[in-house]
Design a protein around this motif. Structure first.
Motif, PDB file in Angstrom:
ATOM      1  N   ARG A 238       0.511  -3.144  -2.699  1.00 50.89           N
ATOM      2  CA  ARG A 238      -0.907  -3.445  -2.949  1.00 50.89           C
ATOM      3  C   ARG A 238      -1.529  -3.963  -1.656  1.00 50.89           C
ATOM      4  NH1 ARG A 238      -2.974  -1.948  -8.054  1.00 50.89           N
ATOM      5  NH2 ARG A 238      -4.713  -3.188  -7.335  1.00 50.89           N
TER       6      ARG A 238
ATOM      7  N   TYR B  84       3.844   2.703  -6.774  1.00 48.79           N
ATOM      8  CA  TYR B  84       4.292   2.930  -8.160  1.00 48.79           C
ATOM      9  C   TYR B  84       3.319   3.821  -8.927  1.00 48.79           C
ATOM     10  CZ  TYR B  84       0.684  -0.534  -9.085  1.00 48.79           C
ATOM     11  OH  TYR B  84      -0.518  -1.191  -9.135  1.00 48.79           O
ATOM     12  N   CYS B  85       2.209   4.222  -8.281  1.00 50.07           N
ATOM     13  CA  CYS B  85       1.099   4.820  -9.031  1.00 50.07           C
ATOM     14  C   CYS B  85       1.405   6.232  -9.524  1.00 50.07           C
ATOM     15  CB  CYS B  85      -0.146   4.855  -8.160  1.00 50.07           C
ATOM     16  SG  CYS B  85      -1.578   5.469  -9.064  1.00 50.07           S
TER      17      CYS B  85
ATOM     18  N   PHE C 242      -1.238   7.741 -11.366  1.00 53.84           N
ATOM     19  CA  PHE C 242      -2.555   8.243 -11.752  1.00 53.84           C
ATOM     20  C   PHE C 242      -2.996   9.365 -10.819  1.00 53.84           C
ATOM     21  CE2 PHE C 242      -3.017   3.677 -13.115  1.00 53.84           C
ATOM     22  CZ  PHE C 242      -2.897   3.949 -14.460  1.00 53.84           C
TER      23      PHE C 242
ATOM     24  N   CYS D   7      -0.765   3.243  -4.011  1.00 57.60           N
ATOM     25  CA  CYS D   7       0.268   2.238  -4.321  1.00 57.60           C
ATOM     26  C   CYS D   7       1.580   2.956  -4.634  1.00 57.60           C
ATOM     27  CB  CYS D   7      -0.157   1.384  -5.509  1.00 57.60           C
ATOM     28  SG  CYS D   7      -1.713   0.533  -5.228  1.00 57.60           S
TER      29      CYS D   7
ATOM     30  N   THR E 101      -5.267  10.289  -8.509  1.00 59.16           N
ATOM     31  CA  THR E 101      -6.301   9.674  -7.680  1.00 59.16           C
ATOM     32  C   THR E 101      -6.027  10.028  -6.224  1.00 59.16           C
ATOM     33  OG1 THR E 101      -7.225   7.549  -7.005  1.00 59.16           O
ATOM     34  CG2 THR E 101      -4.957   7.505  -7.720  1.00 59.16           C
TER      35      THR E 101
ATOM     36  N   CYS F   8      -9.128   5.937  -4.136  1.00 52.90           N
ATOM     37  CA  CYS F   8      -8.496   4.659  -3.801  1.00 52.90           C
ATOM     38  C   CYS F   8      -8.440   4.527  -2.281  1.00 52.90           C
ATOM     39  CB  CYS F   8      -7.077   4.596  -4.352  1.00 52.90           C
ATOM     40  SG  CYS F   8      -7.063   4.428  -6.149  1.00 52.90           S
TER      41      CYS F   8
ATOM     42  N   ASN G 212     -10.632  -3.681  -7.399  1.00 56.58           N
ATOM     43  CA  ASN G 212      -9.471  -4.193  -6.677  1.00 56.58           C
ATOM     44  C   ASN G 212      -9.949  -5.334  -5.793  1.00 56.58           C
ATOM     45  OD1 ASN G 212      -7.834  -2.388  -7.880  1.00 56.58           O
ATOM     46  ND2 ASN G 212      -7.418  -1.157  -6.054  1.00 56.58           N
TER      47      ASN G 212
ATOM     48  N   GLY H 242      -8.084   5.084 -10.480  1.00 58.50           N
ATOM     49  CA  GLY H 242      -8.835   4.957  -9.250  1.00 58.50           C
ATOM     50  C   GLY H 242      -9.325   3.519  -9.016  1.00 58.50           C
ATOM     51  N   THR H 243     -10.232   3.441  -8.090  1.00 53.30           N
ATOM     52  CA  THR H 243     -10.803   2.144  -7.714  1.00 53.30           C
ATOM     53  C   THR H 243     -12.326   2.244  -7.747  1.00 53.30           C
ATOM     54  OG1 THR H 243      -8.881   1.799  -6.270  1.00 53.30           O
ATOM     55  CG2 THR H 243     -10.729   0.286  -5.990  1.00 53.30           C
TER      56      THR H 243
ATOM     57  N   SER I 115      -5.819   3.378  -0.610  1.00 52.28           N
ATOM     58  CA  SER I 115      -4.489   3.873  -0.231  1.00 52.28           C
ATOM     59  C   SER I 115      -3.720   4.088  -1.527  1.00 52.28           C
ATOM     60  CB  SER I 115      -3.763   2.868   0.669  1.00 52.28           C
ATOM     61  OG  SER I 115      -3.363   1.764  -0.102  1.00 52.28           O
TER      62      SER I 115
END
Ligand code: SF4
Length: 375
Positions: free
Chosen positions: A132, A19-20, A22, A17, A24, A13, A95, A61-62, A15
């Motif tokens: 975000r 709340y994440c 995951f 987030c 990543t 990612c 994203n 991820g992204t 950056s």
């Protein structure tokens, strides 16, 4: 045998987030390059080469941080290794801030035919609270650019129960999404994890989440608005235009089969389940040394498979085909679980007939309680 799906995990990612939860990490170009090489090696060396496959899903991820040529190379490895149906659904999670008209066209040329945009909210204040990187105008521009690039199958993710979010705020996001006319929407409820930076932000800024009754109103009213706009709810958190359900995700909810590639990816095939090593560097190192990244295989017992089949099928609005499940697992599911489920039937959360069990809309909000019966 029905066709399987391929899940490809991209653990990077731009950056993190707030709340994440995951697994990543931050994008680093060298690591990403070796990761893509490892992914291609893992796909090409699959023990299941030749299996029929009809979906590929790039999740993270992204995944939209990857270069289009890398996405094309991964899809190419999938096509070379598996028997891919000509109409395969190929989804890339994106994203909004990571894409441009050019990269979207390049993803389309690479073979991606479905995009899933992580929009989360159409209110800038809420996006900032989630840390975000995109704003509302960027999300709308990315959506329009994707349409212009030829994508005729686009999904948007939205999140409800955000800190400080009122029912009207949430419905504003839902209305904005409807105005864009995507083919599919996923509506998730924010879960604030114990040690997440968001929890600290909430404490510091005195942001709270709406009370339960408001969340129930958010869920029910948004589903009503979406249905009035021509969408059909087909799963607890997912609605689509007719024929635009996520074919890949349906495999998870219909006792289907899939192969996961990349770090932390899960696979389920013929009642056997395994998970790859979680750490990105270890995954790359194992593939570099021609070693399998898979952890221990686990053959599920018949009871576990039955529980999973019921647990996942009840997520669908059409519910669980109990006659089919009884035949497949040679059981009478009501004799097995009926005593524990009866109270949910009495509270109007679950509808039960001889052929089908189905959560009602209030039942979908309390699905977690019902599902514990099968775990
Ligand atoms: S973009 Fe998604 S996966 Fe990446 S940090 Fe944010 S929430 Fe997590």
């Amino acid at each position: 045998m029905t066709a399987a799906g391929l899940y490809v995990h991209i653990p990077f990612c731009s950056s993190r987030c707030s709340y994440c939860d995951f697994a990543t990490g931050l994008y680093q170009s060298e690591l990403a390059e070796s990761y893509v090489r490892a992914l291609i090696r893992e796909i090409r060396s699959s023990n299941f080469a030749g299996q029929r496959v009809d979906t590929i899903y790039f999740g993270g991820g992204t995944p939209s941080l990857l270069a289009a040529e890398d996405v094309a190379a991964i899809i190419g490895a999938g096509r070379d290794t598996f028997k891919m149906t000509p109409d395969a659904e190929i989804t890339l999670e994106a994203n909004p801030e990571t894409v441009t008209s050019e990269t979207l066209r390049a993803f389309r040329d690479a073979g991606v035919n479905r995009l899933s945009f992580g929009v989360q909210s159409f209110r800038d204040e809420e996006l900032r609270r989630l840390s975000r990187l995109h704003g509302v105008e960027r999300a709308k521009a990315a959506y329009r650019d994707a349409r212009a690039a030829g994508f005729d199958n686009i999904s948007l993710d939205l999140m409800m129960w955000l800190p400080g979010q009122q029912v009207t705020d949430w419905l504003e996001s839902v209305d904005e999404a409807i105005a864009l006319a995507p083919d599919h929407l996923s509506l998730y409820m924010l879960e604030v994890y114990p040690n997440s930076p968001l929890r600290e932000d909430m404490a510091r800024s005195a942001w709270s989440q709406a009370p339960d009754d408001d969340v129930a109103a958010m869920y029910a009213t948004s589903m009503e608005r979406l249905e009035a706009a021509g969408y059909q709810q087909y799963e607890i958190s997912n609605v689509s235009r007719p024929g635009r359900m996520s074919r890949h995700n349906l495999k998870y909810w219909t006792d289907g089969e899939w192969f996961g590639f990349g770090c932390g990816a899960h696979s389920t095939i013929d009642g056997v389940r395994w998970k790859n090593v979680s750490a990105t560097e270890e995954y790359v190192a194992r593939l570099g040394a021609n070693q399998s990244p898979a952890g221990d295989l686990r053959r599920l017992s018949r009871d576990e498979r039955l529980g999973d089949a019921l647990f996942t099928a009840l997520r669908l609005t059409e519910g669980a085909d109990i006659a089919g499940i009884n035949a497949r697992y040679d059981v009478d599911a009501w004799s097995r679980f009926g005593q524990d489920l009866q109270r949910f039937v009495e509270f109007g959360l679950l509808e039960v007939t001889a052929d089908r069990w189905r959560l009602t809309r209030p039942g979908m909000l309390l699905a977690h309680e019902v599902m514990t019966v099968f775990v």
